[in-house]
Design a protein around this motif. Structure first.
Motif, PDB file in Angstrom:
ATOM      1  N   ARG A 165       0.884  -1.247   0.045  1.00 15.92           N
ATOM      2  CA  ARG A 165      -0.071   0.122  -0.039  1.00 15.92           C
ATOM      3  C   ARG A 165       0.907   1.170  -0.020  1.00 15.92           C
ATOM      4  NH1 ARG A 165      -3.792  -2.170   4.457  1.00 15.92           N
ATOM      5  NH2 ARG A 165      -5.643  -2.570   3.407  1.00 15.92           N
ATOM      6  N   ILE A 166       0.599   2.301  -0.611  1.00 10.16           N
ATOM      7  CA  ILE A 166       1.426   3.261  -0.930  1.00 10.16           C
ATOM      8  C   ILE A 166       0.439   4.722  -1.099  1.00 10.16           C
ATOM      9  CG2 ILE A 166       3.569   2.331  -1.707  1.00 10.16           C
ATOM     10  CD1 ILE A 166       2.472   3.235  -4.679  1.00 10.16           C
ATOM     11  N   LEU A 167       0.937   5.990  -0.830  1.00 10.42           N
ATOM     12  CA  LEU A 167       0.191   6.871  -1.321  1.00 10.42           C
ATOM     13  C   LEU A 167       0.775   7.660  -2.354  1.00 10.42           C
ATOM     14  CD1 LEU A 167       0.038   8.847   2.275  1.00 10.42           C
ATOM     15  CD2 LEU A 167      -1.549   6.878   1.422  1.00 10.42           C
ATOM     16  N   VAL A 168      -0.232   8.014  -3.365  1.00 10.53           N
ATOM     17  CA  VAL A 168       0.433   8.646  -4.493  1.00 10.53           C
ATOM     18  C   VAL A 168      -0.497   9.992  -4.988  1.00 10.53           C
ATOM     19  CG1 VAL A 168       0.953   6.288  -5.554  1.00 10.53           C
ATOM     20  CG2 VAL A 168      -1.298   7.366  -5.968  1.00 10.53           C
ATOM     21  N   THR A 241      -3.623   3.421  -2.200  1.00 11.34           N
ATOM     22  CA  THR A 241      -3.957   2.510  -3.105  1.00 11.34           C
ATOM     23  C   THR A 241      -2.773   1.367  -3.001  1.00 11.34           C
ATOM     24  OG1 THR A 241      -4.406   1.901  -5.257  1.00 11.34           O
ATOM     25  CG2 THR A 241      -2.478   3.480  -5.077  1.00 11.34           C
ATOM     26  N   ALA A 242      -2.862   0.296  -3.828  1.00  4.41           N
ATOM     27  CA  ALA A 242      -1.839  -0.670  -4.131  1.00  4.41           C
ATOM     28  C   ALA A 242      -0.937  -0.352  -5.050  1.00  4.41           C
ATOM     29  CB  ALA A 242      -2.446  -2.136  -3.964  1.00  4.41           C
ATOM     30  N   THR A 243       0.156  -1.129  -5.050  1.00  2.00           N
ATOM     31  CA  THR A 243       1.239  -0.884  -6.139  1.00  2.00           C
ATOM     32  C   THR A 243       0.703  -1.404  -7.325  1.00  2.00           C
ATOM     33  OG1 THR A 243       2.568  -2.704  -5.148  1.00  2.00           O
ATOM     34  CG2 THR A 243       3.202  -0.540  -4.571  1.00  2.00           C
ATOM     35  N   ARG A 265       0.483  -1.047   5.863  1.00  2.00           N
ATOM     36  CA  ARG A 265       0.404  -2.391   5.959  1.00  2.00           C
ATOM     37  C   ARG A 265       0.471  -2.959   4.606  1.00  2.00           C
ATOM     38  NH1 ARG A 265      -0.756  -5.212  10.300  1.00  2.00           N
ATOM     39  NH2 ARG A 265      -1.688  -3.364  11.289  1.00  2.00           N
ATOM     40  N   PRO A 266       1.225  -4.031   4.205  1.00  2.00           N
ATOM     41  CA  PRO A 266       1.103  -4.623   2.887  1.00  2.00           C
ATOM     42  C   PRO A 266      -0.002  -5.635   2.673  1.00  2.00           C
ATOM     43  CG  PRO A 266       2.581  -5.692   4.375  1.00  2.00           C
ATOM     44  CD  PRO A 266       2.408  -4.528   4.993  1.00  2.00           C
ATOM     45  N   ILE A 267      -0.475  -5.815   1.622  1.00  2.00           N
ATOM     46  CA  ILE A 267      -1.678  -6.638   1.129  1.00  2.00           C
ATOM     47  C   ILE A 267      -1.315  -8.037   0.534  1.00  2.00           C
ATOM     48  CG2 ILE A 267      -3.704  -6.471  -0.033  1.00  2.00           C
ATOM     49  CD1 ILE A 267      -3.381  -3.558  -0.569  1.00  2.00           C
ATOM     50  N   GLY A 268      -2.028  -9.023   1.047  1.00  2.15           N
ATOM     51  CA  GLY A 268      -1.683 -10.079   0.484  1.00  2.15           C
ATOM     52  C   GLY A 268      -2.677 -10.511  -0.478  1.00  2.15           C
ATOM     53  N   ILE A 269      -2.177 -11.162  -1.689  1.00  2.00           N
ATOM     54  CA  ILE A 269      -3.008 -11.558  -2.526  1.00  2.00           C
ATOM     55  C   ILE A 269      -3.164 -13.321  -2.635  1.00  2.00           C
ATOM     56  CG2 ILE A 269      -3.486 -11.809  -5.125  1.00  2.00           C
ATOM     57  CD1 ILE A 269      -1.950  -8.909  -5.493  1.00  2.00           C
ATOM     58  N   HIS A 270      -4.434 -13.913  -2.499  1.00  2.00           N
ATOM     59  CA  HIS A 270      -4.483 -15.252  -2.206  1.00  2.00           C
ATOM     60  C   HIS A 270      -5.467 -15.937  -3.355  1.00  2.00           C
ATOM     61  CE1 HIS A 270      -2.944 -14.081   1.683  1.00  2.00           C
ATOM     62  NE2 HIS A 270      -2.503 -15.056   1.869  1.00  2.00           N
TER      63      HIS A 270
END
Length: 306
Positions: A165-168, A241-243, A265-270
């Motif tokens: 997650r980052i701010l852009v 948003t997510a990268t 906090r990072p986001i997992g993709i499952h």
């Protein structure tokens, strides 16, 4: 008697899975009239009405809900046994019903689905795009791709990738409003909020040995990421948003990262699928294909040179 009951239950399950008699008939390769006769026979056998039927929608009666809850596990085992027999063939086969997140699915999976179908001519895909966490068991999905925290213990999960997650923001916005140098300064900015990250607009930051939860404000919120990315590109505000959603825009300089010294906090993709002993080969084939699309490191990290 057993064969007749099985065909009736098969029709009942197909109606619930697809939401219409016509779609159920198409799956089972019979006429809609045959589906109607099988359901009528099942209701007569039980002495109870299972479905409320109207021209617009189908819904389970109370008796139908209780009956389905009791027979669904046994029927799933029977259908799985049939799938195991089919899976002895050289290629995975059957209808595969998949739930994909809207933005992730549109960007990374949908453009390659033709290739998947070419590889697996025995599979027919039914793809539903939805950012909510659908009820895989209750809504008849074979598998789903999920982004974010997992909670449903009935499901088996396989991690595919991780995204930051980052701010852009657009360079034009930062030139006009100034770039924040600390999370607390976000209160002075228009923040674009994706409501499925968190219902209340509070952003959580980690850095310098502390955790900050910053309330943010802004005039635009949405439950779909694409219009928020578009708004950020227009210079309407700062977006969390997510990268994976903005890698190309960042690489091209159309968006820039804000507060890069702070982490979110990072986001997992499952990939998730119903927890059962047997996993059909069609599900295995699809999950492996998504893993191939994303790669390692993930395609968005390769774009960003991370």
């Amino acid at each position: 008697m057993i064969g007749g009951l099985y065909s009736e239950l098969e029709a009942f399950e197909a109606i619930l899975r697809h939401g219409s008699f016509t779609a159920a008939a198409r799956q089972l390769e019979v006429t809609p009239g045959a589906i109607t006769r099988r359901l009528n026979a099942l209701e007569a056998r039980l002495g109870a009405k299972l479905l409320n039927r109207s021209t617009r929608r189908l819904s389970l009666t109370e008796a139908g809900r209780h009956y389905h809850a009791e027979v669904a596990p046994a029927l799933a085992q029977i259908l799985a046994a049939g799938e195991r027999v089919h899976d002895r063939a050289a290629q995975p086969r059957g209808e595969l019903r998949v739930s994909l997140p809207m933005n992730f699915g549109r960007m990374y999976v949908m453009p390659r689905l033709g290739e998947f179908l070419d590889r697996h001519p025995g599979i027919a895909l039914d793809v539903q795009f939805d950012d909510r966490f659908v009820d895989l068991v209750g809504e008849g999905f074979d598998c789903a791709i999920r982004i974010g925290a997992l909670a449903d213990s009935r499901l088996v999960a396989r991690r595919i990738a991780q995204t930051r997650r980052i701010l852009v923001a657009a360079p034009a916005y930062l030139a006009r409003r100034g770039a924040p140098t600390a999370p607390e300064q976000l209160s002075e900015h228009d923040c674009l909020h994706y409501t499925l990250f968190r219902d209340t607009p509070t952003w959580e930051f980690h850095g310098r040995g502390e955790t900050l939860r910053i309330p943010v404000r802004g005039r635009l919120r949405a439950n779909y990421g694409v219009p928020l990315v578009d708004a950020a590109l227009r210079g309407d505000g700062i977006l969390q948003t997510a990268t994976f959603a903005v890698a190309e825009e960042l690489a091209a300089g159309r968006l820039v990262e804000v507060l890069p010294q702070w982490s979110l906090r990072p986001i997992g993709i499952h990939a998730v699928y119903p927890g059962r002993e047997y996993r059909p080969r069609k599900v295995e084939a699809f999950v492996a294909f998504v893993e191939e699309i994303i790669g390692a490191p993930a395609v968005w990290d390769r774009i960003l040179g991370a």
